[in-house]
Design a protein around this motif. Structure first.
Motif, PDB file in Angstrom:
ATOM      1  N   LEU A  23       0.827  -1.203   0.000  1.00  0.00           N
ATOM      2  CA  LEU A  23       0.000   0.000   0.000  1.00  0.00           C
ATOM      3  C   LEU A  23       0.864   1.256   0.000  1.00  0.00           C
ATOM      4  O   LEU A  23       0.594   2.217  -0.733  1.00  0.00           O
ATOM      5  CB  LEU A  23      -0.922  -0.009   1.223  1.00  0.00           C
ATOM      6  CG  LEU A  23      -1.944   1.136   1.312  1.00  0.00           C
ATOM      7  CD1 LEU A  23      -2.891   1.105   0.121  1.00  0.00           C
ATOM      8  CD2 LEU A  23      -2.724   1.049   2.619  1.00  0.00           C
ATOM      9  N   PHE A  24       1.926   1.253   0.788  1.00  0.00           N
ATOM     10  CA  PHE A  24       2.812   2.417   0.826  1.00  0.00           C
ATOM     11  C   PHE A  24       3.616   2.561  -0.462  1.00  0.00           C
ATOM     12  O   PHE A  24       4.005   3.671  -0.853  1.00  0.00           O
ATOM     13  CB  PHE A  24       3.749   2.315   2.025  1.00  0.00           C
ATOM     14  CG  PHE A  24       4.639   3.510   2.188  1.00  0.00           C
ATOM     15  CD1 PHE A  24       4.102   4.768   2.418  1.00  0.00           C
ATOM     16  CD2 PHE A  24       6.004   3.388   2.099  1.00  0.00           C
ATOM     17  CE1 PHE A  24       4.911   5.879   2.563  1.00  0.00           C
ATOM     18  CE2 PHE A  24       6.827   4.491   2.238  1.00  0.00           C
ATOM     19  CZ  PHE A  24       6.277   5.735   2.469  1.00  0.00           C
ATOM     20  N   TRP A  25       3.872   1.456  -1.141  1.00  0.00           N
ATOM     21  CA  TRP A  25       4.588   1.483  -2.415  1.00  0.00           C
ATOM     22  C   TRP A  25       3.870   2.370  -3.430  1.00  0.00           C
ATOM     23  O   TRP A  25       4.497   3.006  -4.277  1.00  0.00           O
ATOM     24  CB  TRP A  25       4.736   0.053  -2.934  1.00  0.00           C
ATOM     25  CG  TRP A  25       5.681  -0.097  -4.093  1.00  0.00           C
ATOM     26  CD1 TRP A  25       6.306   0.887  -4.792  1.00  0.00           C
ATOM     27  CD2 TRP A  25       6.110  -1.333  -4.671  1.00  0.00           C
ATOM     28  NE1 TRP A  25       7.096   0.364  -5.781  1.00  0.00           N
ATOM     29  CE2 TRP A  25       7.002  -1.000  -5.733  1.00  0.00           C
ATOM     30  CE3 TRP A  25       5.829  -2.665  -4.413  1.00  0.00           C
ATOM     31  CZ2 TRP A  25       7.596  -1.976  -6.520  1.00  0.00           C
ATOM     32  CZ3 TRP A  25       6.431  -3.629  -5.202  1.00  0.00           C
ATOM     33  CH2 TRP A  25       7.297  -3.291  -6.232  1.00  0.00           C
ATOM     34  N   GLU A  26       2.536   2.430  -3.336  1.00  0.00           N
ATOM     35  CA  GLU A  26       1.778   3.248  -4.276  1.00  0.00           C
ATOM     36  C   GLU A  26       2.114   4.733  -4.138  1.00  0.00           C
ATOM     37  O   GLU A  26       1.911   5.497  -5.081  1.00  0.00           O
ATOM     38  CB  GLU A  26       0.271   3.029  -4.057  1.00  0.00           C
ATOM     39  CG  GLU A  26      -0.197   1.604  -4.287  1.00  0.00           C
ATOM     40  CD  GLU A  26       0.036   1.139  -5.717  1.00  0.00           C
ATOM     41  OE1 GLU A  26       0.081   2.009  -6.623  1.00  0.00           O
ATOM     42  OE2 GLU A  26       0.175  -0.073  -5.929  1.00  0.00           O
ATOM     43  N   TRP A  27       2.617   5.152  -2.999  1.00  0.00           N
ATOM     44  CA  TRP A  27       3.048   6.545  -2.834  1.00  0.00           C
ATOM     45  C   TRP A  27       4.344   6.815  -3.596  1.00  0.00           C
ATOM     46  O   TRP A  27       4.617   7.950  -3.982  1.00  0.00           O
ATOM     47  CB  TRP A  27       3.251   6.862  -1.348  1.00  0.00           C
ATOM     48  CG  TRP A  27       1.973   7.015  -0.585  1.00  0.00           C
ATOM     49  CD1 TRP A  27       1.099   6.023  -0.231  1.00  0.00           C
ATOM     50  CD2 TRP A  27       1.415   8.228  -0.087  1.00  0.00           C
ATOM     51  NE1 TRP A  27       0.041   6.535   0.460  1.00  0.00           N
ATOM     52  CE2 TRP A  27       0.205   7.900   0.573  1.00  0.00           C
ATOM     53  CE3 TRP A  27       1.807   9.558  -0.109  1.00  0.00           C
ATOM     54  CZ2 TRP A  27      -0.598   8.846   1.175  1.00  0.00           C
ATOM     55  CZ3 TRP A  27       1.014  10.512   0.494  1.00  0.00           C
ATOM     56  CH2 TRP A  27      -0.172  10.155   1.128  1.00  0.00           C
ATOM     57  N   VAL A 148      -6.429   8.634   2.607  1.00  0.00           N
ATOM     58  CA  VAL A 148      -5.429   9.614   2.182  1.00  0.00           C
ATOM     59  C   VAL A 148      -4.684   9.122   0.945  1.00  0.00           C
ATOM     60  O   VAL A 148      -4.381   9.903   0.029  1.00  0.00           O
ATOM     61  CB  VAL A 148      -4.453   9.915   3.339  1.00  0.00           C
ATOM     62  CG1 VAL A 148      -3.315  10.817   2.865  1.00  0.00           C
ATOM     63  CG2 VAL A 148      -5.183  10.563   4.501  1.00  0.00           C
ATOM     64  N   THR A 149      -4.398   7.836   0.880  1.00  0.00           N
ATOM     65  CA  THR A 149      -3.721   7.276  -0.294  1.00  0.00           C
ATOM     66  C   THR A 149      -4.572   7.422  -1.546  1.00  0.00           C
ATOM     67  O   THR A 149      -4.078   7.792  -2.616  1.00  0.00           O
ATOM     68  CB  THR A 149      -3.387   5.796  -0.050  1.00  0.00           C
ATOM     69  OG1 THR A 149      -2.599   5.672   1.137  1.00  0.00           O
ATOM     70  CG2 THR A 149      -2.626   5.211  -1.229  1.00  0.00           C
ATOM     71  N   ILE A 166      -4.750   1.642 -13.041  1.00  0.00           N
ATOM     72  CA  ILE A 166      -4.402   0.361 -12.404  1.00  0.00           C
ATOM     73  C   ILE A 166      -4.043   0.577 -10.939  1.00  0.00           C
ATOM     74  O   ILE A 166      -4.319  -0.271 -10.086  1.00  0.00           O
ATOM     75  CB  ILE A 166      -3.250  -0.315 -13.157  1.00  0.00           C
ATOM     76  CG1 ILE A 166      -3.613  -0.491 -14.640  1.00  0.00           C
ATOM     77  CG2 ILE A 166      -2.923  -1.665 -12.545  1.00  0.00           C
ATOM     78  CD1 ILE A 166      -4.840  -1.353 -14.862  1.00  0.00           C
ATOM     79  N   ALA A 167      -3.441   1.730 -10.627  1.00  0.00           N
ATOM     80  CA  ALA A 167      -3.044   2.000  -9.241  1.00  0.00           C
ATOM     81  C   ALA A 167      -4.257   2.049  -8.319  1.00  0.00           C
ATOM     82  O   ALA A 167      -4.205   1.532  -7.188  1.00  0.00           O
ATOM     83  CB  ALA A 167      -2.271   3.316  -9.171  1.00  0.00           C
ATOM     84  N   GLY A 175      -6.124  -2.360   0.136  1.00  0.00           N
ATOM     85  CA  GLY A 175      -6.710  -1.689   1.296  1.00  0.00           C
ATOM     86  C   GLY A 175      -7.869  -2.451   1.898  1.00  0.00           C
ATOM     87  O   GLY A 175      -7.968  -2.585   3.126  1.00  0.00           O
ATOM     88  N   PHE A 176      -8.764  -2.981   1.057  1.00  0.00           N
ATOM     89  CA  PHE A 176      -9.915  -3.712   1.591  1.00  0.00           C
ATOM     90  C   PHE A 176      -9.496  -5.029   2.234  1.00  0.00           C
ATOM     91  O   PHE A 176     -10.083  -5.446   3.242  1.00  0.00           O
ATOM     92  CB  PHE A 176     -10.934  -3.951   0.485  1.00  0.00           C
ATOM     93  CG  PHE A 176     -11.795  -2.743   0.195  1.00  0.00           C
ATOM     94  CD1 PHE A 176     -11.448  -1.496   0.674  1.00  0.00           C
ATOM     95  CD2 PHE A 176     -12.957  -2.857  -0.546  1.00  0.00           C
ATOM     96  CE1 PHE A 176     -12.224  -0.383   0.423  1.00  0.00           C
ATOM     97  CE2 PHE A 176     -13.760  -1.745  -0.805  1.00  0.00           C
ATOM     98  CZ  PHE A 176     -13.388  -0.502  -0.324  1.00  0.00           C
TER      99      PHE A 176
END
Length: 723
Positions: A23-27, A148-149, A166-167, A175-176
């Protein structure tokens, strides 16, 4: 049963940390698109390392230095070539950090270096990894971070070129699943639900994963309505009077590449890997286009713009005393740019061009233009012959300081507005040198340290009352080749050493070898500028002051040998000095060089050995620190006999039990916890010690004999943990 529960906890933690990292990788994914950040893999690997360290729950006193070393190593891999154990970059790193901290106190945020900004970004990743651990493991809540993401990715998708289709799907699915898994854990903890025989709850998670996957894919495939709101980007640009190609200060942000107009230098640029030409040449070297001789205080210009017919060779760069080698080169323009001039490696002796193509040259800049029927013409392919020099340091050091008057007038020119501190700095740099060549080398090497940084983004444009070179030397100290080369040229001229500014391209990227020829591809990213200084009896000699670049010119170190030979002729030798003095000096120099090299290697091996010992000690300490802590408290409380010792020792025992892995449940009473401890340690001492503690505590006045009577039980429990 306890081992199965612990195994289940590790599997839960691994899954939570893995999903949290994804999940943090998406940032981090959009950084390569929305910014000029390169090497994003380093940030991703560093973040993964932080999550891994948190997963293993390594103590703070051990994890902090390990993470700090990993961060410094990542900075080294991004900004510094060479070995990690070289001390030069450590000195530069510390000086850069100190300088930027002072800039932060001065609120000069725009002047922070890329190195320091990257350091701050690494620290931010460090802090966020800690927060992720807190949200996932401690509070079991990730919903706010997920929202927030989604907002962050949505804004990035709207206002930048990053495509987040895709992100968004990945974020929703990850997240779910995280929300569902954390809800399962909360139910387990609140309701006391346990999973049979420590098995991972696959049957609990599979329906959740399948529903989320199916819903996400269906939402992606299903037809969608057209946007109901207009694109806000054009409106915002218009409202803020934003102009493409300008930064926040209104300074132009240009692409790197060759540009004829150098009247106003400075400002940031972005990289451009558009191919310019490919070349087959017998020797690597810089590619020249032109030189400029007039420094205006803001940039460079040519004093004589006239052209004349090309007479088969460019103006002579080197005198007859310089040894040259005749070489050939073949150039093919890419078609992406249209240059109506010749690009060449140096002193050209012949250019093979079609008969209907006319060649014209500028007597000052040396630029060779191509035209056809009196109109500019782009020559796609051409071959040329040129001469590659080898410079003698003896001739350079002994070059006289008398120059022709015309050359002095043209290449010692400086504007009257040049601040005096520029020439004062030049005198300080060369204070210990006694010839023009050593002075030029001293100025060239001055930019290696002294706080100068190679920078392409955060580059200032001088104000109307500022000088371009003065602003770089004393204010920003950040810039690219134009800043470094212009500054060295002006410093040389202030010392009455004729110098000029040269533009062209670096050698390019190696492609292949074809016989005696090497093929290179040159792009806009290879656009470059450097310096040439004039030495009487030698000619124009190139210098490379820009940090991170090295000149490809050949120099012969023949000065010491000649000087030694003259000394030998002047002084007779004794039988013990049969070998020539020059050879003795050479051997002494070689011996001292070998001694220095051996000393350097010895120091590096010492460093490696110390690091190995340090790592071994850290591992040993990590495995045994619990035992050491228990021994320390055993010795500490054996000497106590006061009335407060029982309460303090009891709470210290609770802490040691937690450290040992016997954790007290939330809402669990001391007696219930004592039963759990006795069960796991196989004793009855904890219950007895707890009863005595409660009697001593609730009596109101502690008993002085209570601790002496219960000390043996307390020590037995600690020894049980040690065993």
């Amino acid at each position: 049963m306890q081992q199965a529960d612990q195994k289940l906890d590790w599997m839960y933690s691994l899954l939570l940390y893995g999903l949290g990292f994804l999940l943090f990788w998406e940032w981090l994914r959009p950084l390569a698109v929305i910014s000029n950040t390169g090497e994003t893999e380093v940030f991703i690997l560093f973040t993964a390392f932080l999550f891994l360290m948190s997963y293993f729950q390594i103590p703070f006193w051990l994890s902090f230095p390990i993470k700090a070393i990993a961060m410094i190593y990542a900075l080294h891999s991004l900004f510094f070539p060479g070995a990690f154990f070289e001390m030069m970059w450590f000195d530069y790193f510390l000086s850069d950090v100190g300088q930027n901290i002072s800039l932060m106190f001065d609120t000069s945020w725009g002047e922070l270096s890329n190195l320091f900004r990257t350091l701050l970004f690494f620290i931010l990743l460090w802090l966020i990894s800690y927060l992720m651990q807190y949200w996932l493991i401690q509070t079991r809540r990730i919903f706010l971070f997920l929202v927030v993401t989604i907002v962050y990715i949505s804004v990035i998708d709207t206002f930048t070129a990053y495509n987040a289709d895709i992100a968004i799907i990945r974020i929703i699915m990850i997240g779910f699943v995280l929300l569902g898994l954390l809800q399962i854990l909360r139910i387990q903890e609140q309701e006391g639900v346990t999973f049979s025989k420590g098995r991972f709850p696959v049957f609990w998670l599979m329906p959740l994963v399948l529903i989320i996957t199916f819903s996400s894919l269906f939402g992606y495939i299903a037809p969608k309505a057209e946007p109901q709101w207009p694109d806000p980007v054009p409106f915002i640009k218009k409202s803020t009077e934003y102009e493409e190609g300008s930064d926040a200060k209104g300074n132009g942000i240009s692409k790197i590449g060759y540009d004829e107009d150098d009247s106003r230098l400075g400002g940031p640029f972005i990289e451009d890997d558009t191919p310019v030409f490919s070349a087959e040449t017998q020797a690597r070297g810089y590619w020249r286009v032109e030189t400029k001789d007039v420094y205006t205080g803001k940039g460079w210009d040519v004093s004589l713009p006239d052209r004349r017919n090309f007479e088969g060779r460019t103006d002579r760069l080197y005198e007859e005393s310089v040894e040259v080698e005749g070489l050939d080169a073949r150039l093919s323009m890419s078609g992406n740019v249209e240059y109506d001039f010749i690009i060449h490696p140096g002193q050209v002796t012949d250019i093979e061009a079609p008969e209907d193509v006319q060649l014209l040259s500028n007597i000052v800049s040396g630029k060779v233009f191509t035209q056809k029927l009196a109109d500019p013409f782009v020559l796609d392919n051409y071959s040329l012959s040129y001469e590659r020099p080898t410079f003698s340091e003896k001739l350079l050091k002994e070059a006289p300081v008398e120059y022709p008057e015309q050359l002095r007038d043209q290449y010692l020119q400086l504007p009257e507005t040049l601040p005096d501190r520029v020439s004062e700095l030049a005198e300080q740099i060369v204070a210990e040198e006694d010839n023009p060549y050593d002075k030029a080398r001293a100025i060239e090497n001055y930019f290696v340290g002294n706080g100068f940084v190679y920078e392409t983004k955060d580059v200032s444009v001088p104000d109307q009352d500022e000088d371009y070179v003065d602003q770089f030397l004393f204010e920003s100290k950040k810039g690219y080749c134009d800043n470094f080369s212009s500054s060295m040229t002006v410093l040389l001229r202030s010392l009455d050493i004729p110098a000029r500014w040269v533009k062209g391209f670096t050698e390019g990227d190696y492609v292949s070898t074809n016989g005696d020829y090497g093929e290179y591809e040159v792009t806009n990213n290879n656009a470059h500028s450097w310096v040439e200084a004039y030495f009487s009896g030698v000619g124009w000699v190139p210098f490379e002051p820009t940090r991170g670049f090295s000149s490809l010119a050949d120099f012969v170190s023949d000065y010491n040998e000649e000087g030694g030979a003259e000394e030998e002729a002047a002084e007779p030798t004794t039988p013990e000095e049969e070998q020539p003095q020059s050879q003795q000096q050479e051997n002494e120099q070689q011996g001292s060089s070998e001694g220095f090299s051996l000393s350097l290697k010895w120091t590096v091996w010492h460093t490696i050995g110390l690091l190995i010992v340090l790592v071994a000690f850290i591992i040993y300490a990590f495995k045994n620190y619990k035992k050491w802590v228990k021994r320390f408290f055993l010795r500490k409380y054996q000497r106590r006999d006061d009335s407060k010792a029982l309460s303090e020792a009891y709470f210290r025992l609770l802490w040691l039990l937690e450290l040992h892995g016997i954790k007290r449940g939330e809402g669990q009473t001391l007696r219930e916890y004592a039963v759990k401890v006795d069960h796991q340690l196989g004793t009855q001492d904890m219950k007895a010690l707890t009863r005595r503690y409660e009697e001593n505590h609730y009596r109101g006045k502690p008993s002085e004999s209570g601790w002496n009577e219960m000390k043996e039980l307390w020590e037995n429990l600690i020894k049980k943990m040690q065993s």
